[in-house]
Design an enzyme around this catalytic site. Sequence first.
Site, PDB file in Angstrom:
ATOM      1  N   ARG A  26       0.819  -1.220   0.000  1.00 57.78           N
ATOM      2  CA  ARG A  26       0.000   0.000   0.000  1.00 57.78           C
ATOM      3  C   ARG A  26       0.854   1.273   0.000  1.00 57.78           C
ATOM      4  NH1 ARG A  26      -5.548  -0.226   1.665  1.00 57.78           N
ATOM      5  NH2 ARG A  26      -6.374  -2.183   0.893  1.00 57.78           N
ATOM      6  N   ARG A  30      -3.130   6.823   1.076  1.00 57.15           N
ATOM      7  CA  ARG A  30      -3.600   8.053   1.715  1.00 57.15           C
ATOM      8  C   ARG A  30      -2.636   8.705   2.693  1.00 57.15           C
ATOM      9  NH1 ARG A  30      -9.101   5.184   3.147  1.00 57.15           N
ATOM     10  NH2 ARG A  30      -7.487   3.622   3.332  1.00 57.15           N
ATOM     11  N   ARG A  39      -6.137  11.625  -5.880  1.00 57.84           N
ATOM     12  CA  ARG A  39      -7.362  10.881  -5.573  1.00 57.84           C
ATOM     13  C   ARG A  39      -8.590  11.780  -5.621  1.00 57.84           C
ATOM     14  NH1 ARG A  39     -11.297   8.379  -4.802  1.00 57.84           N
ATOM     15  NH2 ARG A  39     -11.750   6.830  -3.195  1.00 57.84           N
ATOM     16  N   ASP A  76      -6.727  -2.351  -7.599  1.00 59.63           N
ATOM     17  CA  ASP A  76      -7.319  -2.943  -6.403  1.00 59.63           C
ATOM     18  C   ASP A  76      -7.701  -4.387  -6.693  1.00 59.63           C
ATOM     19  OD1 ASP A  76      -8.190  -2.033  -3.575  1.00 59.63           O
ATOM     20  OD2 ASP A  76      -9.804  -3.341  -4.265  1.00 59.63           O
ATOM     21  N   TYR A 151     -15.243 -10.789   0.757  1.00 64.07           N
ATOM     22  CA  TYR A 151     -15.995  -9.531   0.689  1.00 64.07           C
ATOM     23  C   TYR A 151     -17.306  -9.729  -0.068  1.00 64.07           C
ATOM     24  CZ  TYR A 151     -11.745  -7.248   2.338  1.00 64.07           C
ATOM     25  OH  TYR A 151     -10.672  -6.870   3.086  1.00 64.07           O
TER      26      TYR A 151
HETATM   27  O1  CP3 Z   1       0.189   0.656  -3.234  1.00 69.68           O
HETATM   28  C1  CP3 Z   1      -0.262  -0.491  -3.371  1.00 69.68           C
HETATM   29  O2  CP3 Z   1      -0.070  -1.409  -2.552  1.00 69.68           O
HETATM   30  C2  CP3 Z   1      -1.017  -0.839  -4.647  1.00 69.68           C
HETATM   31  C3  CP3 Z   1      -2.426  -0.691  -4.637  1.00 69.68           C
HETATM   32  C4  CP3 Z   1      -3.336  -1.565  -3.801  1.00 69.68           C
HETATM   33  C5  CP3 Z   1      -4.560  -1.063  -3.270  1.00 69.68           C
HETATM   34  N1  CP3 Z   1      -5.235  -2.093  -2.722  1.00 69.68           N
HETATM   35  C6  CP3 Z   1      -5.008   0.337  -3.360  1.00 69.68           C
HETATM   36  C7  CP3 Z   1      -6.097   0.807  -2.489  1.00 69.68           C
HETATM   37  C8  CP3 Z   1      -3.265  -2.910  -3.489  1.00 69.68           C
HETATM   38  C9  CP3 Z   1      -2.159  -3.911  -3.759  1.00 69.68           C
HETATM   39  C10 CP3 Z   1      -4.491  -3.244  -2.806  1.00 69.68           C
HETATM   40  C11 CP3 Z   1      -4.818  -4.604  -2.361  1.00 69.68           C
HETATM   41  C12 CP3 Z   1      -6.031  -4.829  -1.596  1.00 69.68           C
HETATM   42  N2  CP3 Z   1      -7.230  -4.187  -1.728  1.00 69.68           N
HETATM   43  C13 CP3 Z   1      -6.185  -5.859  -0.630  1.00 69.68           C
HETATM   44  C14 CP3 Z   1      -5.141  -6.860  -0.245  1.00 69.68           C
HETATM   45  C15 CP3 Z   1      -4.104  -6.285   0.637  1.00 69.68           C
HETATM   46  C16 CP3 Z   1      -4.574  -5.748   1.952  1.00 69.68           C
HETATM   47  O3  CP3 Z   1      -4.383  -4.546   2.167  1.00 69.68           O
HETATM   48  O4  CP3 Z   1      -5.116  -6.511   2.750  1.00 69.68           O
HETATM   49  C17 CP3 Z   1      -7.501  -5.792  -0.129  1.00 69.68           C
HETATM   50  C18 CP3 Z   1      -8.118  -6.674   0.917  1.00 69.68           C
HETATM   51  C19 CP3 Z   1      -8.148  -4.722  -0.834  1.00 69.68           C
HETATM   52  C20 CP3 Z   1      -9.556  -4.320  -0.686  1.00 69.68           C
HETATM   53  C21 CP3 Z   1      -9.758  -2.917  -0.328  1.00 69.68           C
HETATM   54  N3  CP3 Z   1      -9.387  -1.846  -1.124  1.00 69.68           N
HETATM   55  C22 CP3 Z   1     -10.404  -2.415   0.815  1.00 69.68           C
HETATM   56  C23 CP3 Z   1     -10.985  -3.272   1.939  1.00 69.68           C
HETATM   57  C24 CP3 Z   1     -10.388  -1.043   0.714  1.00 69.68           C
HETATM   58  C25 CP3 Z   1     -11.046  -0.071   1.657  1.00 69.68           C
HETATM   59  C26 CP3 Z   1     -10.266   0.097   2.889  1.00 69.68           C
HETATM   60  C27 CP3 Z   1      -9.210   1.136   2.718  1.00 69.68           C
HETATM   61  O5  CP3 Z   1      -8.044   0.871   3.036  1.00 69.68           O
HETATM   62  O6  CP3 Z   1      -9.598   2.216   2.267  1.00 69.68           O
HETATM   63  C28 CP3 Z   1      -9.710  -0.693  -0.491  1.00 69.68           C
HETATM   64  C29 CP3 Z   1      -9.454   0.652  -1.019  1.00 69.68           C
HETATM   65  C30 CP3 Z   1      -8.068   0.979  -1.454  1.00 69.68           C
HETATM   66  N4  CP3 Z   1      -7.290   0.198  -2.250  1.00 69.68           N
HETATM   67  C31 CP3 Z   1      -7.353   2.180  -1.169  1.00 69.68           C
HETATM   68  C32 CP3 Z   1      -6.117   2.081  -1.812  1.00 69.68           C
HETATM   69  C33 CP3 Z   1      -5.013   3.089  -1.843  1.00 69.68           C
HETATM   70  C34 CP3 Z   1      -7.888   3.365  -0.396  1.00 69.68           C
HETATM   71  C35 CP3 Z   1      -8.991   4.001  -1.154  1.00 69.68           C
HETATM   72  C36 CP3 Z   1      -8.939   5.492  -1.258  1.00 69.68           C
HETATM   73  O7  CP3 Z   1      -7.958   6.091  -1.746  1.00 69.68           O
HETATM   74  O8  CP3 Z   1      -9.965   6.108  -0.900  1.00 69.68           O
END
Ligand code: CP3
Length: 342
Positions: A26, A30, A39, A76, A151
């Site tokens: 990640r 943010r 974003r 994502d 999910y």
């Molecule tokens: O920088 C990186 O790692 C690459 C991008 C990336 C994102 N999500 C961007 C993201 C990667 C590799 C993921 C993987 C992901 N997404 C996983 C597996 C890894 C982990 O963290 O457990 C899972 C379970 C998700 C599902 C997901 N995506 C959720 C549950 C959420 C909401 C919770 C949160 O953290 O906001 C997201 C949104 C998300 N994916 C964001 C980002 C940067 C935040 C959204 C935003 O900018 O508003």
Amino acid sequence: MQSNERAVMRVLNGEKLERPPIWMMRQAGRYLPEYRAERAKSPNFLDFCYNTDLATEVTLQPIRRYGFDAAILFSDIFVVPDALGYPVRFEEGRGPVLEPLSNEVVGRLDQAKVEGHLEPVIATVKRLRAELPDETTLLGFCGAPWTVACYSVAGHTTQDQTAARIGSYSDPALLQAFIDELVEASISYLVNQIDAGADALQIFDTWAGVLDDIGFKLWCLEPTRKVVAGVKALRPDAKIIGFPKASSSRLELYVRETGVDAVGLDWTVPAEVAQKIQQIVPVQGNMDPMRLVAGGTALEEGIDYCLDIFSKGPHIFNLGHGVVPQTSPEHVAQMVKRVKGL
Ligand code: CP3
């Protein structure tokens, strides 16, 4: 530069380096003000993922700021079910919202739509390889079928995936049908990422650790093994990192059964277990991301412990899970410096 000369790739090929290369799960996110600025241009999170210009920009941001040794494609795990036609959206302050899993929704999924739908993401991979520094490894990824399915069964984020576990016992045929669709779509998506220039791939199984023995075999090992085998049947040289979170006691089984080339460790994996795994495959991890929030001596202690316990074999420095939004960007800079011995 040949891709196998990049530091992260050298480790994935089994080399132990003097200083481990570093990247952070990640890392585009943010906690960075420049991420929040981009974003804000796309309130719909999935649209943001499919915008090649914006996704390329935010992938590059942490590379420019910190010089990480690997960039991870900004996307994502939910782009795969979305591409299949599974109803999914992101709600501000709530995260992902999916239509609860049913035979009706699985019946509507369409593999023929996947490649076309994910074209903008593949375009991002191509742009990234062209724009990244030569020495930076480019990682592609997907969610493991079980984690994506968690999910879907619940319809939203939960603490311990109670709904998904109940669903796996009460209607295993439905879960299996959905997992099979995800396996097929994930293979084509990952192969396309490799062809577009990704050096290696990571499979995120964030919820592997909630499964019992029978479930772990059925829903974590088996689908992951199929994805790995499916990608390697088409691209035998593809390197794949598995990340089965909270699965300490099953890591050896996971490595043996899935055929991954390396494994990501979360922060709860004990040093003795981690070192044993490191004798089988290269490892990645595993500092608690909360040490990065705390900073100071807690951060220094966590980094030094990690560097020490993994010093005898191939290691990629990373956190044990994703960096959280409240992390100070300054702490990240301190971590990179210390890992690099500067
Ligand atoms: O920088 C990186 O790692 C690459 C991008 C990336 C994102 N999500 C961007 C993201 C990667 C590799 C993921 C993987 C992901 N997404 C996983 C597996 C890894 C982990 O963290 O457990 C899972 C379970 C998700 C599902 C997901 N995506 C959720 C549950 C959420 C909401 C919770 C949160 O953290 O906001 C997201 C949104 C998300 N994916 C964001 C980002 C940067 C935040 C959204 C935003 O900018 O508003």
